[in-house]
Design a protein around this motif. Sequence first.
Motif, short mmCIF file in Angstrom:
data_model
loop_
_atom_site.label_atom_id
_atom_site.label_comp_id
_atom_site.label_asym_id
_atom_site.label_seq_id
_atom_site.Cartn_x
_atom_site.Cartn_y
_atom_site.Cartn_z
N UNK A 35 -5.57 -65.84 -25.01
CA UNK A 35 -6.72 -65.20 -25.64
C UNK A 35 -7.80 -64.96 -24.59
N UNK A 40 -20.33 -64.51 -26.28
CA UNK A 40 -20.94 -64.02 -27.52
C UNK A 40 -19.95 -63.44 -28.50
N UNK A 41 -18.67 -63.45 -28.15
CA UNK A 41 -17.64 -62.91 -29.05
C UNK A 41 -16.62 -63.99 -29.37
N UNK A 42 -15.82 -63.71 -30.39
CA UNK A 42 -14.72 -64.62 -30.69
C UNK A 42 -13.53 -64.35 -29.79
N UNK A 43 -12.61 -65.28 -29.69
CA UNK A 43 -11.41 -65.06 -28.88
C UNK A 43 -10.60 -63.87 -29.40
N UNK A 44 -10.04 -63.12 -28.47
CA UNK A 44 -9.20 -61.96 -28.81
C UNK A 44 -7.82 -62.17 -28.21
N UNK B 36 -12.41 -73.12 -36.77
CA UNK B 36 -12.31 -73.85 -35.53
C UNK B 36 -13.71 -74.25 -35.09
N UNK B 38 -15.95 -75.45 -31.61
CA UNK B 38 -15.88 -75.39 -30.14
C UNK B 38 -17.12 -76.01 -29.53
N UNK B 89 -16.00 -71.08 -35.40
CA UNK B 89 -15.33 -69.79 -35.52
C UNK B 89 -14.49 -69.74 -36.78
N UNK B 106 -10.43 -63.58 -34.84
CA UNK B 106 -11.59 -64.46 -34.90
C UNK B 106 -12.87 -63.69 -35.19
N UNK B 107 -13.81 -64.39 -35.84
CA UNK B 107 -15.17 -63.89 -35.93
C UNK B 107 -15.91 -64.20 -34.64
N UNK B 108 -17.19 -63.79 -34.61
CA UNK B 108 -17.97 -63.93 -33.38
C UNK B 108 -18.48 -65.35 -33.17
#
Lengths: 116, 116
Positions: A35, A40-44, B36, B38, B89, B106-108
């Motif tokens: 990932x 500032x973003x979620x994992x992709x 999740x 973090x 998340x 995932x969201x941000x």
Amino acid sequence: EAGVAQSPRYKIIEKRQSVAFWCNPISGHATLYWYQQILGQGPKLLIQFQNNGVVDDSQLPKDRFSAERLKGVDSTLKIQPAKLEDSAVYLCASSPPAGGITGELFFGEGSRLTVL
Amino acid sequence: DQQVKQNSPSLSVQEGRISILNCDYTNSMFDYFLWYKKYPAEGPTFLISISSIKDKNEDGRFTVFLNKSAKHLSLHIVPSQPGDSAVYFCAATINAGGTSYGKLTFGQGTILTVHP
């Protein structure tokens, strides 16, 4: 039980250079994921392996990113050449066969890449 | 296309009070949801999950609620503790009979701060 191991933890390179990240999943976990998490973003999801075969690489920028999982255990993610926008934390995760009980992924601590 | 959204970048609560973190999704095919947590310089760790056949799942101080018609889920932490301070998340996946675990969207993330 040992967790997901990743290295290096931190890497600073200049744009157009190359970099490689290594991941060793939890023993017995057939599925391995890479990932990308930009600040500032979620994992992709970049790529998902089942043993040593690729299940999903639809979001992997294949012109510069490559990944392999030889022998169905550890994996390497490479970026060549790096761009400024590749600055991110690269998270490796693994999961047991059929997702285990909860379908959760087990994440490593991540490799933070800074491209200057 | 942000299929999973956490519209609150941050949340601050007092120790002992309830923390409520919200998440919205747009893809009606999602049928399994996870939260999740973090901490800085660590990988995400699984907290709790819920299948779309349920509307509530509880695990100790953590409860997840799912409202399918509104495509909304929330995580309640009661009572909140300073050690709960972390980024949370929300993630979603299409289970497809247990074959698609892992491709999490995932969201941000929401930064939760619990003050003593």
